[in-house]
Design a protein around this motif. Structure first.
Motif, PDB file in Angstrom:
ATOM      1  N   MET A   1       0.851  -1.181   0.000  1.00 12.79           N
ATOM      2  CA  MET A   1       0.000   0.000   0.000  1.00 12.79           C
ATOM      3  C   MET A   1       0.893   1.239   0.000  1.00 12.79           C
ATOM      4  O   MET A   1       1.903   1.306   0.675  1.00 12.79           O
ATOM      5  N   SER A   2       0.482   2.225  -0.747  1.00 12.92           N
ATOM      6  CA  SER A   2       1.204   3.492  -0.801  1.00 12.92           C
ATOM      7  C   SER A   2       0.278   4.597  -0.305  1.00 12.92           C
ATOM      8  O   SER A   2      -0.884   4.656  -0.706  1.00 12.92           O
ATOM      9  N   ILE A   3       0.795   5.422   0.545  1.00 12.23           N
ATOM     10  CA  ILE A   3       0.034   6.558   1.083  1.00 12.23           C
ATOM     11  C   ILE A   3       0.727   7.825   0.611  1.00 12.23           C
ATOM     12  O   ILE A   3       1.939   7.981   0.783  1.00 12.23           O
ATOM     13  N   ALA A   4      -0.041   8.731   0.035  1.00  9.71           N
ATOM     14  CA  ALA A   4       0.533   9.992  -0.444  1.00  9.71           C
ATOM     15  C   ALA A   4       1.095  10.792   0.724  1.00  9.71           C
ATOM     16  O   ALA A   4       0.502  10.829   1.809  1.00  9.71           O
ATOM     17  N   PRO A   5       2.246  11.422   0.512  1.00 12.32           N
ATOM     18  CA  PRO A   5       2.808  12.260   1.576  1.00 12.32           C
ATOM     19  C   PRO A   5       1.893  13.445   1.879  1.00 12.32           C
ATOM     20  O   PRO A   5       1.125  13.896   1.030  1.00 12.32           O
ATOM     21  N   ILE A   6       2.005  13.944   3.080  1.00 15.03           N
ATOM     22  CA  ILE A   6       1.322  15.174   3.466  1.00 15.03           C
ATOM     23  C   ILE A   6       2.251  16.318   3.080  1.00 15.03           C
ATOM     24  O   ILE A   6       3.432  16.303   3.434  1.00 15.03           O
ATOM     25  N   VAL A   7       1.739  17.287   2.346  1.00 10.65           N
ATOM     26  CA  VAL A   7       2.543  18.419   1.905  1.00 10.65           C
ATOM     27  C   VAL A   7       1.823  19.698   2.317  1.00 10.65           C
ATOM     28  O   VAL A   7       0.659  19.909   1.946  1.00 10.65           O
ATOM     29  N   GLN A   8       2.505  20.533   3.082  1.00 14.88           N
ATOM     30  CA  GLN A   8       1.955  21.806   3.537  1.00 14.88           C
ATOM     31  C   GLN A   8       3.016  22.883   3.391  1.00 14.88           C
ATOM     32  O   GLN A   8       4.197  22.627   3.628  1.00 14.88           O
TER      33      GLN A   8
ATOM     34  N   VAL B   1       9.810  13.610   8.194  1.00 18.29           N
ATOM     35  CA  VAL B   1       9.295  14.972   8.112  1.00 18.29           C
ATOM     36  C   VAL B   1      10.429  15.830   7.557  1.00 18.29           C
ATOM     37  O   VAL B   1      11.410  16.091   8.251  1.00 18.29           O
ATOM     38  N   GLU B   2      10.284  16.232   6.301  1.00 14.23           N
ATOM     39  CA  GLU B   2      11.289  17.082   5.658  1.00 14.23           C
ATOM     40  C   GLU B   2      10.746  18.500   5.585  1.00 14.23           C
ATOM     41  O   GLU B   2       9.607  18.715   5.157  1.00 14.23           O
ATOM     42  N   VAL B   3      11.553  19.446   6.019  1.00 14.89           N
ATOM     43  CA  VAL B   3      11.148  20.852   5.973  1.00 14.89           C
ATOM     44  C   VAL B   3      12.213  21.603   5.190  1.00 14.89           C
ATOM     45  O   VAL B   3      13.400  21.535   5.510  1.00 14.89           O
ATOM     46  N   THR B   4      11.763  22.311   4.139  1.00 11.62           N
ATOM     47  CA  THR B   4      12.683  23.091   3.317  1.00 11.62           C
ATOM     48  C   THR B   4      12.346  24.570   3.451  1.00 11.62           C
ATOM     49  O   THR B   4      11.201  24.950   3.692  1.00 11.62           O
ATOM     50  N   PHE B   5      13.379  25.397   3.276  1.00 11.99           N
ATOM     51  CA  PHE B   5      13.288  26.843   3.445  1.00 11.99           C
ATOM     52  C   PHE B   5      13.881  27.472   2.187  1.00 11.99           C
ATOM     53  O   PHE B   5      15.101  27.474   2.010  1.00 11.99           O
TER      54      PHE B   5
ATOM     55  N   THR C   1       8.205  24.614   3.297  1.00 16.53           N
ATOM     56  CA  THR C   1       7.399  23.475   2.878  1.00 16.53           C
ATOM     57  C   THR C   1       7.730  22.276   3.747  1.00 16.53           C
ATOM     58  O   THR C   1       8.895  21.922   3.913  1.00 16.53           O
ATOM     59  N   LEU C   2       6.694  21.676   4.296  1.00 14.93           N
ATOM     60  CA  LEU C   2       6.817  20.493   5.123  1.00 14.93           C
ATOM     61  C   LEU C   2       6.223  19.314   4.361  1.00 14.93           C
ATOM     62  O   LEU C   2       5.108  19.396   3.853  1.00 14.93           O
ATOM     63  N   ILE C   3       6.980  18.222   4.282  1.00 19.27           N
ATOM     64  CA  ILE C   3       6.508  16.992   3.645  1.00 19.27           C
ATOM     65  C   ILE C   3       6.671  15.865   4.653  1.00 19.27           C
ATOM     66  O   ILE C   3       7.790  15.553   5.068  1.00 19.27           O
ATOM     67  N   HIS C   4       5.553  15.271   5.054  1.00 24.30           N
ATOM     68  CA  HIS C   4       5.587  14.105   5.950  1.00 24.30           C
ATOM     69  C   HIS C   4       5.322  12.883   5.077  1.00 24.30           C
ATOM     70  O   HIS C   4       4.233  12.727   4.534  1.00 24.30           O
ATOM     71  N   SER C   5       6.346  12.041   4.936  1.00 22.44           N
ATOM     72  CA  SER C   5       6.271  10.914   3.999  1.00 22.44           C
ATOM     73  C   SER C   5       6.558   9.576   4.680  1.00 22.44           C
ATOM     74  O   SER C   5       6.858   9.527   5.869  1.00 22.44           O
ATOM     75  N   ARG C   6       6.464   8.537   3.864  1.00 22.63           N
ATOM     76  CA  ARG C   6       6.654   7.133   4.281  1.00 22.63           C
ATOM     77  C   ARG C   6       5.572   6.706   5.271  1.00 22.63           C
ATOM     78  O   ARG C   6       5.795   5.892   6.172  1.00 22.63           O
TER      79      ARG C   6
ATOM     80  N   PRO D   1      -1.309  21.578   9.106  1.00 26.41           N
ATOM     81  CA  PRO D   1      -1.606  22.964   8.701  1.00 26.41           C
ATOM     82  C   PRO D   1      -1.682  23.934   9.885  1.00 26.41           C
ATOM     83  O   PRO D   1      -1.145  25.042   9.821  1.00 26.41           O
ATOM     84  N   GLY D   2      -2.313  23.524  10.957  1.00 25.41           N
ATOM     85  CA  GLY D   2      -2.417  24.390  12.125  1.00 25.41           C
ATOM     86  C   GLY D   2      -1.071  24.641  12.782  1.00 25.41           C
ATOM     87  O   GLY D   2      -0.775  25.756  13.219  1.00 25.41           O
ATOM     88  N   LEU D   3      -0.241  23.599  12.847  1.00 27.43           N
ATOM     89  CA  LEU D   3       1.091  23.766  13.431  1.00 27.43           C
ATOM     90  C   LEU D   3       1.944  24.705  12.589  1.00 27.43           C
ATOM     91  O   LEU D   3       2.635  25.570  13.128  1.00 27.43           O
ATOM     92  N   LEU D   4       1.896  24.556  11.267  1.00 31.26           N
ATOM     93  CA  LEU D   4       2.664  25.463  10.409  1.00 31.26           C
ATOM     94  C   LEU D   4       2.176  26.896  10.534  1.00 31.26           C
ATOM     95  O   LEU D   4       2.975  27.832  10.474  1.00 31.26           O
ATOM     96  N   GLN D   5       0.875  27.065  10.735  1.00 27.05           N
ATOM     97  CA  GLN D   5       0.359  28.422  10.922  1.00 27.05           C
ATOM     98  C   GLN D   5       0.855  29.014  12.235  1.00 27.05           C
ATOM     99  O   GLN D   5       1.202  30.199  12.300  1.00 27.05           O
ATOM    100  N   LEU D   6       0.934  28.202  13.275  1.00 27.09           N
ATOM    101  CA  LEU D   6       1.490  28.684  14.549  1.00 27.09           C
ATOM    102  C   LEU D   6       2.953  29.089  14.372  1.00 27.09           C
ATOM    103  O   LEU D   6       3.395  30.106  14.911  1.00 27.09           O
ATOM    104  N   PHE D   7       3.704  28.295  13.615  1.00 27.36           N
ATOM    105  CA  PHE D   7       5.090  28.650  13.300  1.00 27.36           C
ATOM    106  C   PHE D   7       5.140  29.984  12.559  1.00 27.36           C
ATOM    107  O   PHE D   7       5.918  30.875  12.901  1.00 27.36           O
TER     108      PHE D   7
END
Length: 153
Positions: free
Chosen positions: A1-8, A99-103, A113-118, A138-144
Motif C-alpha cells: 500500500m502506498s500513502i501519499a505524503p502530506i505536503v503543507q 518529516v522534511e522541511v525546506t526553506f 514546505t513540510l513533507i511528511h512521507s513514508r 496545517p495548524g502547526l505550520l500556521q502557529l510557526f
C-alpha cells in the motif's frame, strides 16, 4: 500500500536563515500545547542541531519523551526529521516516517514546505494516521508562521 505524503507550505516574511532558526530552535515556542505524547503537557520541544541529534519534548518536571531523530541538518535550507511515533502516538524507535522541511527564498521572505512521507509504514493504521496528521500539520505550520511574523516585528 502506498500513502501519499502530506505536503503543507507557508510563506513567512523573513529570510531562510531566520525561518530555519525559528522552526528548529524555537519549536517549543510555537508547537501547540497538548499536541505532544508525554504524560504531562510539554514545557519545551527540542530539535538537537545536528544529524543524529534527538527530537523530543520536555515536560515541567524535566521528563523527556522522544519523538525521533534528526536525519539531516542542512541550515538554512533543509532539515529532515525521523518521526518515530506510532499509530497509538507513543515513541517507537523501530518505526520511522520522515518529516522534511525546506526553506526556500521567496521574494523578501521564505517559502517553508513540510513533507511528511513514508506514511505506509504505519501499516493497517496508515490511512487513519495520515488523515490525522494531515489535519494537524496545517495548524502547526500556521502557529510557526505566526510566531515568525511576531518575532520579525
Amino acid at each position: 500500500m502506498s500513502i501519499a505524503p502530506i505536503v503543507q507550505s507557508v510563506t513567512v516574511a523573513v529570510p531562510p536563515d531566520r525561518a530555519f532558526a525559528v522552526f528548529t530552535g524555537s519549536i517549543g515556542r510555537w508547537w501547540k500545547r497538548g499536541m505532544t505524547i508525554g504524560a504531562k503537557p510539554h514545557e519545551d520541544v527540542v530539535i538537537e542541531p545536528r544529524a543524529g541529534g534527538r527530537w523530543f519534548e520536555r515536560d515541567e518536571d524535566g521528563t523527556e519523551t522522544e519523538w525521533g531523530t534528526v536525519l539531516a541538518w542542512e541550515p538554512p535550507g533543509r532539515v529532515l526529521l525521523g518521526w518515530q511515533i506510532d499509530a497509538a502516538f507513543k515513541h517507537d524507535p523501530d518505526l520511522t516516517t520522515e518529516v522534511e522541511v525546506t526553506f526556500v527564498p521567496d521574494g523578501a521572505g521564505t517559502r517553508v514546505t513540510l513533507i511528511h512521507s513514508r506514511l505506509e509504514r504505519f501499516g493497517e493504521s496508515a490511512e487513519r494516521i495520515a488523515a490525522q496528521l494531515g489535519g494537524g500539520w496545517p495548524g502547526l505550520l500556521q502557529l510557526f508562521a505566526d510566531l515568525t511574523e511576531k518575532d520579525a516585528r
